[in-house]
Design a protein around this motif. Structure first.
Motif, short mmCIF file in Angstrom:
data_model
loop_
_atom_site.label_atom_id
_atom_site.label_comp_id
_atom_site.label_asym_id
_atom_site.label_seq_id
_atom_site.Cartn_x
_atom_site.Cartn_y
_atom_site.Cartn_z
N ASP A 16 -25.54 -3.35 14.38
CA ASP A 16 -24.94 -2.92 13.12
C ASP A 16 -23.43 -3.13 13.17
OD1 ASP A 16 -27.22 -1.95 11.69
OD2 ASP A 16 -27.22 -0.14 12.94
N SER A 38 -33.03 -16.95 16.48
CA SER A 38 -33.56 -15.59 16.42
C SER A 38 -32.42 -14.59 16.49
CB SER A 38 -34.50 -15.31 17.59
OG SER A 38 -35.60 -16.18 17.56
N SER A 41 -31.40 -7.83 18.69
CA SER A 41 -30.57 -6.64 18.54
C SER A 41 -31.07 -5.51 19.43
CB SER A 41 -30.56 -6.18 17.08
OG SER A 41 -29.59 -5.16 16.89
N THR A 44 -35.19 -2.59 16.64
CA THR A 44 -36.01 -3.38 15.71
C THR A 44 -35.66 -2.98 14.29
OG1 THR A 44 -37.78 -1.74 15.81
CG2 THR A 44 -37.91 -3.59 17.36
N GLY A 45 -36.21 -3.67 13.33
CA GLY A 45 -35.96 -3.35 11.93
C GLY A 45 -34.83 -4.19 11.36
N ARG A 46 -33.89 -3.52 10.71
CA ARG A 46 -32.80 -4.22 10.04
C ARG A 46 -31.46 -3.77 10.62
NH1 ARG A 46 -34.77 -6.89 5.93
NH2 ARG A 46 -33.01 -6.95 4.51
N GLN A 48 -27.10 -3.88 9.82
CA GLN A 48 -26.14 -3.92 8.71
C GLN A 48 -25.01 -4.90 8.97
OE1 GLN A 48 -26.08 -1.92 5.66
NE2 GLN A 48 -24.62 -3.57 5.29
N GLU A 58 -28.22 -6.40 4.76
CA GLU A 58 -28.98 -6.05 5.96
C GLU A 58 -29.81 -7.26 6.35
OE1 GLU A 58 -31.26 -2.51 5.34
OE2 GLU A 58 -29.49 -1.22 5.48
N PHE A 59 -30.01 -7.44 7.64
CA PHE A 59 -30.76 -8.58 8.16
C PHE A 59 -31.87 -8.09 9.07
CE2 PHE A 59 -26.87 -10.25 6.70
CZ PHE A 59 -27.12 -11.56 6.30
N GLU A 60 -32.99 -8.75 8.96
CA GLU A 60 -34.16 -8.41 9.79
C GLU A 60 -33.94 -8.90 11.21
OE1 GLU A 60 -37.57 -6.42 10.30
OE2 GLU A 60 -36.70 -6.69 8.31
N VAL A 61 -34.21 -8.02 12.15
CA VAL A 61 -34.13 -8.36 13.57
C VAL A 61 -35.41 -9.11 13.94
CG1 VAL A 61 -34.10 -7.41 15.91
CG2 VAL A 61 -32.66 -6.40 14.12
N ASP A 62 -35.27 -10.23 14.61
CA ASP A 62 -36.43 -11.01 15.04
C ASP A 62 -37.00 -10.52 16.36
OD1 ASP A 62 -36.39 -13.00 12.88
OD2 ASP A 62 -34.51 -13.67 13.80
#
Length: 189
Positions: A16, A38, A41, A44-46, A48, A58-62
């Motif tokens: 974030d 990829s 982070s 997991t999740g998103r 900021q 917000e970006f999705e964690v791969d």
């Protein structure tokens, strides 16, 4: 899409508070060259993004860092912003992940405040590099040679100062990923 980086996998390590353009611009440039990219982070999740001091997208964690290994990637990118590298440098798993890339001689690229993570990982001593100007003393105190240039490459370590440098940063990042292994990368690990 160019296929010059086909079969190359690149991790972008972010938490974030990353400077959004410093993640999205390299991600797009690498994908345009055929690389699989990829976002890795601490969670997991998103996560900021930030547009300087304002919240961005917000970006999705791969992939969670706990499930990531440098063995699965050909290169690493560390975006800047203030909060992102500060969070990453305080996380031992993130530091170990960065060190793995260096030990394996794989390209590492960091922009803006991203070199804070490189300092914590012990990868700066004797290296010629750049960063956001406010952390030049941190780099010098860690034994690095700080220069005020838009992009600097030192044996697979790519650094830039700010978003205005992204065109040059992305070009050198793509070049280094294409070259692959750098024997000198692990010299200070």
């Amino acid at each position: 899409m160019n296929t010059s980086l086909k079969n190359k996998r690149v991790a972008i390590l972010a938490a974030d508070g990353f400077e959004q353009i410093e993640l999205t611009s390299p991600l797009e440039a690498l994908r345009n060259e055929g690389a699989e990219v990829s976002i890795v982070s601490l969670k997991t999740g998103r996560i900021q993004g930030m547009n300087h001091l304002d919240k961005g997208d917000e970006f999705e964690v791969d992939l969670a860092l706990s499930e990531a290994s440098a063995d699965d990637f050909d290169a690493l990118v560390i975006p800047g912003g203030l909060v992102n590298p500060d969070t990453l440098r305080a996380d031992q798993d993130a530091i170990d992940f960065v060190r793995e890339f260096a030990e394996e001689g794989k390209p590492i690229a960091a922009i803006c405040h991203g070199p804070w993570v490189l300092i914590e990982a012990g990868l700066v001593e004797g290296r010629r590099m750049t960063s956001w100007p406010a952390i030049q003393s941190d780099i010098r105190n860690a034994g690095g040679v700080w220069v005020d240039e838009e992009v600097v490459v030192d044996e697979g370590l790519v650094t830039s100062r700010k978003p205005d440098d992204l065109k040059a940063f992305n070009a050198k990042l793509i070049e280094e990923v294409g070259e692959g292994y750098h024997a000198g990368m692990a010299r200070s690990v």
